[in-house]
Design an enzyme around this catalytic site. Structure first.
Site, mmCIF file in Angstrom:
data_model
loop_
_atom_site.group_PDB
_atom_site.id
_atom_site.type_symbol
_atom_site.label_atom_id
_atom_site.label_comp_id
_atom_site.label_asym_id
_atom_site.label_seq_id
_atom_site.Cartn_x
_atom_site.Cartn_y
_atom_site.Cartn_z
ATOM 1 N N CYS A 2 -9.537 24.563 -3.355
ATOM 2 C CA CYS A 2 -10.172 23.097 -3.065
ATOM 3 C C CYS A 2 -10.146 22.349 -4.351
ATOM 4 O O CYS A 2 -10.770 22.923 -5.226
ATOM 5 C CB CYS A 2 -11.403 23.086 -2.149
ATOM 6 S SG CYS A 2 -11.487 23.886 -0.742
ATOM 7 N N ARG A 27 -4.670 23.363 -5.945
ATOM 8 C CA ARG A 27 -5.626 24.100 -5.378
ATOM 9 C C ARG A 27 -5.844 24.190 -3.885
ATOM 10 O O ARG A 27 -6.794 24.996 -3.480
ATOM 11 C CB ARG A 27 -6.795 23.626 -6.117
ATOM 12 C CG ARG A 27 -7.137 23.567 -7.413
ATOM 13 C CD ARG A 27 -8.316 22.949 -8.021
ATOM 14 N NE ARG A 27 -9.304 23.929 -7.687
ATOM 15 C CZ ARG A 27 -10.020 24.787 -8.400
ATOM 16 N NH1 ARG A 27 -9.438 24.840 -9.756
ATOM 17 N NH2 ARG A 27 -10.756 25.458 -7.996
ATOM 18 N N TRP A 75 -8.235 23.946 0.943
ATOM 19 C CA TRP A 75 -7.761 25.079 1.379
ATOM 20 C C TRP A 75 -8.823 25.593 2.471
ATOM 21 O O TRP A 75 -9.784 25.860 2.097
ATOM 22 C CB TRP A 75 -7.525 26.001 0.006
ATOM 23 C CG TRP A 75 -6.861 27.185 0.460
ATOM 24 C CD1 TRP A 75 -5.364 27.584 0.439
ATOM 25 C CD2 TRP A 75 -7.479 28.384 0.890
ATOM 26 N NE1 TRP A 75 -5.113 28.614 0.829
ATOM 27 C CE2 TRP A 75 -6.306 29.324 1.064
ATOM 28 C CE3 TRP A 75 -8.600 28.920 0.995
ATOM 29 C CZ2 TRP A 75 -6.459 30.725 1.491
ATOM 30 C CZ3 TRP A 75 -8.873 30.218 1.468
ATOM 31 C CH2 TRP A 75 -7.787 30.934 1.637
ATOM 32 N N ASN A 99 -16.170 22.750 -2.964
ATOM 33 C CA ASN A 99 -15.204 23.817 -3.099
ATOM 34 C C ASN A 99 -16.169 25.101 -3.091
ATOM 35 O O ASN A 99 -16.937 25.215 -3.912
ATOM 36 C CB ASN A 99 -14.544 23.607 -4.228
ATOM 37 C CG ASN A 99 -14.043 24.608 -4.769
ATOM 38 O OD1 ASN A 99 -13.309 25.246 -4.029
ATOM 39 N ND2 ASN A 99 -13.783 24.987 -6.290
ATOM 40 N N GLY A 100 -15.773 26.109 -2.320
ATOM 41 C CA GLY A 100 -16.601 27.255 -2.250
ATOM 42 C C GLY A 100 -17.045 27.540 -0.693
ATOM 43 O O GLY A 100 -16.377 27.115 0.129
ATOM 44 N N GLU A 478 5.844 43.010 -10.252
ATOM 45 C CA GLU A 478 5.521 41.371 -9.981
ATOM 46 C C GLU A 478 6.775 40.619 -9.407
ATOM 47 O O GLU A 478 6.683 39.923 -8.788
ATOM 48 C CB GLU A 478 5.382 41.031 -11.596
ATOM 49 C CG GLU A 478 5.485 39.562 -11.861
ATOM 50 C CD GLU A 478 4.258 38.855 -11.228
ATOM 51 O OE1 GLU A 478 3.516 39.533 -10.616
ATOM 52 O OE2 GLU A 478 4.531 37.576 -11.134
ATOM 53 N N LYS A 482 6.480 37.956 -6.606
ATOM 54 C CA LYS A 482 6.946 36.787 -6.660
ATOM 55 C C LYS A 482 7.935 36.308 -5.417
ATOM 56 O O LYS A 482 7.910 35.118 -4.992
ATOM 57 C CB LYS A 482 7.855 36.707 -7.888
ATOM 58 C CG LYS A 482 7.914 35.463 -8.612
ATOM 59 C CD LYS A 482 6.564 35.283 -9.725
ATOM 60 C CE LYS A 482 5.314 35.160 -8.999
ATOM 61 N NZ LYS A 482 4.203 35.368 -9.756
ATOM 62 N N GLU A 485 5.796 35.715 -2.141
ATOM 63 C CA GLU A 485 4.892 34.392 -2.261
ATOM 64 C C GLU A 485 5.834 33.022 -1.926
ATOM 65 O O GLU A 485 5.224 32.295 -1.441
ATOM 66 C CB GLU A 485 3.962 34.453 -3.222
ATOM 67 C CG GLU A 485 4.350 34.095 -4.549
ATOM 68 C CD GLU A 485 3.086 34.000 -5.699
ATOM 69 O OE1 GLU A 485 3.689 34.471 -6.957
ATOM 70 O OE2 GLU A 485 2.026 33.576 -5.328
ATOM 71 N N HIS A 501 10.395 59.774 -0.273
ATOM 72 C CA HIS A 501 9.434 60.235 0.414
ATOM 73 C C HIS A 501 8.917 59.545 1.672
ATOM 74 O O HIS A 501 7.934 59.441 1.897
ATOM 75 C CB HIS A 501 8.345 60.323 -0.665
ATOM 76 C CG HIS A 501 8.401 61.463 -1.538
ATOM 77 N ND1 HIS A 501 8.658 62.988 -1.534
ATOM 78 C CD2 HIS A 501 9.009 61.309 -3.048
ATOM 79 C CE1 HIS A 501 9.009 63.407 -2.656
ATOM 80 N NE2 HIS A 501 9.327 62.423 -3.726
ATOM 81 N N LYS A 600 -3.672 27.838 -5.928
ATOM 82 C CA LYS A 600 -3.577 28.315 -7.225
ATOM 83 C C LYS A 600 -4.880 29.361 -7.713
ATOM 84 O O LYS A 600 -4.564 30.462 -8.137
ATOM 85 C CB LYS A 600 -3.588 27.111 -8.250
ATOM 86 C CG LYS A 600 -3.159 27.579 -9.646
ATOM 87 C CD LYS A 600 -1.914 28.000 -9.691
ATOM 88 C CE LYS A 600 -1.575 28.684 -11.147
ATOM 89 N NZ LYS A 600 -0.267 29.408 -11.083
HETATM 90 C C1 AGP Z 1 0.593 34.864 -8.350
HETATM 91 O O1 AGP Z 1 1.851 34.067 -8.678
HETATM 92 C C2 AGP Z 1 -0.475 34.203 -8.135
HETATM 93 N N1 AGP Z 1 -0.566 32.949 -8.673
HETATM 94 C C3 AGP Z 1 -1.738 35.187 -7.944
HETATM 95 O O2 AGP Z 1 -1.504 36.351 -7.847
HETATM 96 C C4 AGP Z 1 -2.638 34.998 -9.305
HETATM 97 O O3 AGP Z 1 -1.887 35.768 -10.351
HETATM 98 C C5 AGP Z 1 -4.122 35.700 -8.889
HETATM 99 O O4 AGP Z 1 -4.506 34.965 -8.034
HETATM 100 C C6 AGP Z 1 -4.977 35.964 -10.031
HETATM 101 O O5 AGP Z 1 -5.408 34.510 -10.652
HETATM 102 P P1 AGP Z 1 -6.092 34.194 -12.051
HETATM 103 O O6 AGP Z 1 -4.889 34.870 -13.214
HETATM 104 O O7 AGP Z 1 -6.118 32.799 -12.193
HETATM 105 O O8 AGP Z 1 -7.164 35.173 -12.108
#
Ligand code: AGP
Length: 605
Positions: A2, A27, A75, A99-100, A478, A482, A485, A501, A600
């Site tokens: 948010c 956000r 969000w 937000n929260g 990673e 990527k 997502e 396995h 984010k």
């Molecule tokens: C990955 O592309 C994401 N943005 C996500 O996994 C992110 O790295 C994770 O939420 C951690 O965020 P931060 O580094 O702000 O703590």
């Protein structure tokens, strides 16, 4: 999660709010809304499901002028995506954005008899009604009562009908930053919304009340005493929060990596060696620990996995990497001799923050690697190593990952030096190799057409497998995240030897396997694993160093990175994996920067 913005000042508030929401959209982007006082002091409210563009369209025909208002991009947590659940919420004389998560919303609903009044399914509206209940003309007293009753995390921005031109903010856990600028007073959930107006700002301290008017910002503790805010300065500029000709933030941020790496590494080199004197990180932190525990989420956790694979052989002490959401509810084996390294781009991820607090309660020393200056994790850690990536806007992390790695590599080098595992010459040559990784990244970025071409096959498939051994396995974690997502293609990363396995049962003709083989000691083993999947018809995308000896029939696509020391191949490999995900998302015509269901900063559990 948010995005929040509030403004009071001489300019047209509606425009500032809508522009701010566009900056904050990463956000959360399922709905958005604004509320503002018109010049006759009446409150107007407009909210829409969908992106900020929909809200902007809905506002286009509004003729009323305003100089004070609040805006929110959502969000969803409590209640589905609907106009009613979008913020701001109106409750009596209160207009509120949040937000929260309010954890005790259910008991508050009962206690304050709100069932009949609620028009949304949100916890936020409950908070708005509770605030209205306590409000009798004194905003600070009412907010104090609200804070005493709500449990959970919150960043609230509030307007009271009878206080035109004023905005109040209060927070617990969820972030809020504020600034008084030449354009007026601003408050937001994060810095990106403030940088068009100022680089100077302050973090609203938890359980303090901030009041914005058109001519000043005041900060109070909950008893109403005036408090001086601690002003901070960020060196981000407006350009860094714009696309600057790139079609997507993600592609721009991939291109920014070499520069971000230089900014993170170079100021920390003295006489060819890593030096954290300016960061005030003492050598005894590295000398005295008997083990290292790294904690993070998502991409940041994957950066930790790479560092672990490099640290243990060099430092010869145990290095553990934990997922923050698991660590925080566990009984970790850490103590005063453990160095806990917390990794977070935003510095606000709630699980990572809780893990930090738990680690501190065990007496461990904490060192945070953080990108956002003044964020909660940065402020609460014993020591901070800031990465200098600038704002990362795309939800998929790219440059933040590379600079986290760069910071971790610098730490490894300094620790090895301090603990006598590296001579000065070895440390200096490690730093030279790290710097050499930057042109290697540049060269992969300039060859991005290679990834663009290979996704044609990938996007027609449901699954993709990544595999590698040692460091290459850590990189592949990673790569899989990527791809998942932003392209919504199911992807899994495997230690190559583990595939047979069980998982090899899923390798059928045409299934893509991205095989990373940059580590010399296990290269031949990796190639054997590639043969095994090729024998089952897999579509193999092989990543090796330039001069690796490979039977070309093994790979359907073969991408070569420049020859370099094994320990640094992650930097060019990361670019390739990011570009594969990026072009797969484009190929499927998806929203690269704002993938579905994500946001984010994950500031709720
Ligand atoms: C990955 O592309 C994401 N943005 C996500 O996994 C992110 O790295 C994770 O939420 C951690 O965020 P931060 O580094 O702000 O703590």
């Amino acid at each position: 999660m948010c995005g929040i913005i509030g403004y009071s000042g001489p300019l047209e508030a509606r425009k500032i709010l809508l522009d701010g929401l566009s900056q904050l959209e990463y956000r959360g982007y399922d709905s958005a809304g604004i509320a503002f006082f018109d010049t006759g002091s009446e409150v107007h409210l407009i909210k829409r499901t969908g992106k900020v563009a929909m809200l902007r369209e809905a506002c286009a025909s509004m003729k009323v002028s305003s100089h004070c208002g609040i805006g929110h991009t959502r969000w969803a947590t409590h209640g589905g995506v609907s106009d009613a659940n979008a913020h701001p919420h109106r409750a009596g004389r209160v207009t509120l954005i949040h937000n929260g998560i309010i954890e005790n919303y259910h008991s508050l609903t009962k206690e304050f008899n709100l069932d009949e009044r609620l028009v949304s399914q949100t916890d936020s509206e409950v908070a708005a009604w509770v605030l209205d209940h306590f409000y009798s003309g004194d905003p600070k007293a009412a907010i104090k009562s609200l804070v005493e009753r709500v449990e959970g995390s919150y960043g609230f921005c509030i307007m009271f009908d009878d206080r035109p031109g004023e905005i109040y903010g209060v927070r617990s856990v969820s972030p809020l930053v504020a600034a008084y600028t030449r354009s007026g007073a601003l408050i937001a959930s994060d810095l990106t919304a403030l940088i068009p107006y100022t680089r100077k700002y302050f973090v609203v301290p938890e359980n303090h009340i901030v009041k914005l008017t058109g001519y000043k910002i005041s900060l109070y503790d909950l008893e109403g005493a005036v408090v001086s805010p601690e002003i901070m300065e960020v060196n981000w500029n407006m350009d860094s929060a714009m696309k600057n000709g790139f079609p997507h933030f993600m592609l721009k941020e991939i291109h920014e990596q070499p520069e971000a790496l230089k900014n993170t590494i170079v100021p920390r080199i003295a006489k060819g060696l890593p030096d954290f004197a300016d960061d005030k990180i003492p050598d005894h932190l590295f000398a005295q620990c008997s083990k290292i525990h790294m904690i993070a989420c998502g991409t940041a956790m994957h950066a930790g996995m790479v560092a672990k694979a490099l640290m243990e052989p060099v430092l010869r002490i145990p290095v553990i990497v934990s997922i923050a959401s698991e660590f925080r509810y566990g009984e970790p084996l850490i103590d005063e001799e453990t160095l806990v390294i917390i990794i977070s781009q935003s510095g606000e991820t709630i699980d990572t923050l809780a893990a930090l607090r738990l680690a501190k309660s065990y007496g461990s020393k904490t060192l945070a690697i953080v990108n956002v200056k003044g964020s909660t994790i940065a402020r609460e850690s014993d020591f901070v190593l800031y990465t200098h990536a600038g704002p990362e806007i795309a939800v998929a992390s790219t440059k933040a990952y590379s600079v986290q790695l760069a910071a971790l590599y610098m730490i490894i080098c300094r620790m090895a030096l301090v603990r006598g595992k590296f001579t000065r010459e070895q440390a200096a040559s490690f730093i030279m190799e790290l710097l050499d990784a930057i042109p290697a990244m540049e060269s992969m970025i300039s060859r991005k057409e290679e990834e663009k071409n290979l996704v044609t096959h990938l996007i027609q498939q449901h699954d993709t497998f990544f595999m590698g051994r040692g460091l290459d396995y850590a990189f592949s974690l990673e790569g899989a995240l990527k791809l998942k997502e932003i392209s919504y293609i199911h992807a899994e990363a495997y230690a190559a030897g583990e595939l047979k396995h069980g998982t090899i049962a899923l390798i059928a003709p045409e299934v893509p396997v991205i095989a990373i083989a940059t580590q010399e000691p296990v290269f031949s083993k990796m190639i054997s694993n590639v043969r095994e999947v090729k024998a089952r018809g897999a579509f193999v995308i092989l990543l090796t160093k330039e001069h690796a000896q490979v039977d070309e029939a093994l790979a359907d696509v073969h991408i070569r990175i420049p020859d370099m020391d094994d320990r640094f191949t992650v930097f060019p490999i990361a670019v390739i994996l990011q570009l594969i995900a990026y072009y797969a998302s484009i190929g499927k015509n998806l929203d690269v920067d704002q993938p579905r269901n994500l946001a984010k900063s994950v500031t709720v559990e």
